[in-house]
Motif scaffolding. Structure first.
Motif, PDB file in Angstrom:
ATOM      1  N   ILE A 237     -13.947 -11.058 -64.179  1.00  0.00           N
ATOM      2  CA  ILE A 237     -12.486 -11.126 -64.286  1.00  0.00           C
ATOM      3  C   ILE A 237     -12.101 -12.351 -65.090  1.00  0.00           C
ATOM      4  O   ILE A 237     -12.530 -13.466 -64.781  1.00  0.00           O
ATOM      5  N   VAL A 238     -11.285 -12.149 -66.131  1.00  0.00           N
ATOM      6  CA  VAL A 238     -10.689 -13.251 -66.878  1.00  0.00           C
ATOM      7  C   VAL A 238      -9.194 -13.233 -66.581  1.00  0.00           C
ATOM      8  O   VAL A 238      -8.498 -12.279 -66.930  1.00  0.00           O
ATOM      9  N   MET A 239      -8.701 -14.278 -65.911  1.00  0.00           N
ATOM     10  CA  MET A 239      -7.293 -14.317 -65.519  1.00  0.00           C
ATOM     11  C   MET A 239      -6.451 -14.926 -66.643  1.00  0.00           C
ATOM     12  O   MET A 239      -6.854 -15.899 -67.284  1.00  0.00           O
ATOM     13  N   LEU A 240      -5.273 -14.334 -66.860  1.00  0.00           N
ATOM     14  CA  LEU A 240      -4.311 -14.833 -67.836  1.00  0.00           C
ATOM     15  C   LEU A 240      -3.057 -15.262 -67.089  1.00  0.00           C
ATOM     16  O   LEU A 240      -2.609 -14.572 -66.169  1.00  0.00           O
TER      17      LEU A 240
ATOM     18  N   ILE B 171      -7.305 -18.348 -68.555  1.00  0.00           N
ATOM     19  CA  ILE B 171      -6.695 -18.712 -69.837  1.00  0.00           C
ATOM     20  C   ILE B 171      -5.176 -18.799 -69.661  1.00  0.00           C
ATOM     21  O   ILE B 171      -4.555 -17.914 -69.084  1.00  0.00           O
ATOM     22  N   THR B 172      -4.605 -19.884 -70.177  1.00  0.00           N
ATOM     23  CA  THR B 172      -3.167 -20.097 -70.044  1.00  0.00           C
ATOM     24  C   THR B 172      -2.427 -19.562 -71.267  1.00  0.00           C
ATOM     25  O   THR B 172      -2.830 -19.804 -72.406  1.00  0.00           O
TER      26      THR B 172
ATOM     27  N   GLY C 289      -7.281 -19.314 -58.724  1.00  0.00           N
ATOM     28  CA  GLY C 289      -7.779 -18.141 -59.422  1.00  0.00           C
ATOM     29  C   GLY C 289      -9.290 -18.109 -59.503  1.00  0.00           C
ATOM     30  O   GLY C 289      -9.932 -17.079 -59.265  1.00  0.00           O
ATOM     31  N   LEU C 290      -9.896 -19.244 -59.814  1.00  0.00           N
ATOM     32  CA  LEU C 290     -11.350 -19.307 -59.904  1.00  0.00           C
ATOM     33  C   LEU C 290     -12.009 -19.184 -58.537  1.00  0.00           C
ATOM     34  O   LEU C 290     -13.071 -18.587 -58.395  1.00  0.00           O
TER      35      LEU C 290
ATOM     36  N   ASP D 202      -3.530 -10.448 -65.547  1.00  0.00           N
ATOM     37  CA  ASP D 202      -2.374 -11.343 -65.536  1.00  0.00           C
ATOM     38  C   ASP D 202      -2.096 -11.778 -64.103  1.00  0.00           C
ATOM     39  O   ASP D 202      -2.123 -10.958 -63.177  1.00  0.00           O
ATOM     40  N   ILE D 203      -1.826 -13.063 -63.912  1.00  0.00           N
ATOM     41  CA  ILE D 203      -1.628 -13.568 -62.558  1.00  0.00           C
ATOM     42  C   ILE D 203      -0.302 -13.098 -61.961  1.00  0.00           C
ATOM     43  O   ILE D 203      -0.144 -13.016 -60.744  1.00  0.00           O
TER      44      ILE D 203
END
Length: 255
Positions: free
Chosen positions: A77-80, A101-102, A92-93, A54-55
């Motif tokens: 890492i997959v950021m939410l 993902i939003t 983030g990227l 989570d950001i």
């Protein structure tokens, strides 16, 4: 090998519980934490295959945490995030996240994205093993199509004369989406989703503009494109056969 282990990092216990229940139901092993300190402790204790991050973590910042993780680990890492902001997504990227993902999101979208990132990670690991086993030269994963060569590890596209094409990171990512799905028709919504963009509207020309730039680099005649064809009313498709190989690293010729 056991089930992939996912570390959920979110300060919202409801989100952690939701993700845990779905991921465990899909066969993943799951750890969870609400803080940066918990992430470092978990990574120090054992192997993690992927992190959902989570950001916004209360007093912690997900972007800063992703940057810290990248200094010592290549774990995907997959950021939410609750923010649908292009700048947040790009930042983030750029600090090393593999996907973004939003919120609010469909839970199946998260699991699909996780599996996609894990597949890319496995392929990269395989390329690394192949490289380590090479006796005389480094070997890297290459995608070859219509006389061109794309090298994901180096974010390079070499033209038919082995000269490096001038692609932006975003355009190279779009190209890789086509190369990983040759001869499949992809809608604008799919392309925007896979590139981390927002939902498409009839007035949105983002993907069309990227396609136009990409065609200038890869088509023999951009005015009559034959590699990336328009499927009227649907989207686009890459018509070429694509071959994946592990080959000695190529150096681009000077233009």
């Amino acid at each position: 090998m056991g089930d992939p282990t996912i570390l959920i990092v979110d300060d919202d216990p409801k989100i952690r519980t939701l993700l845990r229940n779905v991921l465990e139901g899909d066969g993943f092993a799951v750890c969870e934490t609400a803080s940066a300190a918990g992430v470092h402790e978990t990574l120090a204790q054992g192997h993690i295959d992927l992190i959902t991050l989570d950001i916004n973590l209360g007093k912690d910042n997900g972007v800063d945490l992703a940057r810290e993780i990248r200094r010592t680990s290549a774990v995907p890492i997959v950021m939410l995030s609750g923010k649908d902001d292009v700048i947040d997504r790009v930042v983030g990227l750029e600090v090393g996240a593999d996907d973004y993902i939003t919120k609010p999101f469909h839970i199946r979208e998260v699991t699909a994205r996780i599996r996609s990132v894990l597949r890319r990670s496995v392929r990269t690991d395989a390329a690394s093993v192949s490289s380590a086993d090479a006796s005389s030269a480094d070997r890297v994963l290459q995608f070859r199509f219509d006389g061109l060569t794309a090298i994901p590890e180096q974010l390079e596209l070499l033209d038919r004369n082995n000269i490096e094409c001038n692609l932006t990171v975003g355009d190279f990512k779009l190209l890789m989406i086509f190369l990983e799905r040759p001869k499949r028709v992809l809608s604008r919504d799919q392309l925007l989703d896979l590139t981390g963009g927002t939902s498409w509207t009839p007035m949105d020309r983002t993907i069309d503009n990227q396609i136009a730039r990409l065609r200038k680099q890869i088509e023999r005649d951009p005015a009559t494109p034959k590699l990336i064809k328009t499927v009227r009313g649907v989207g686009y498709t890459l018509t070429s056969t694509v071959t994946e190989v592990h080959a000695p690293e190529l150096g681009p010729s000077k233009a």
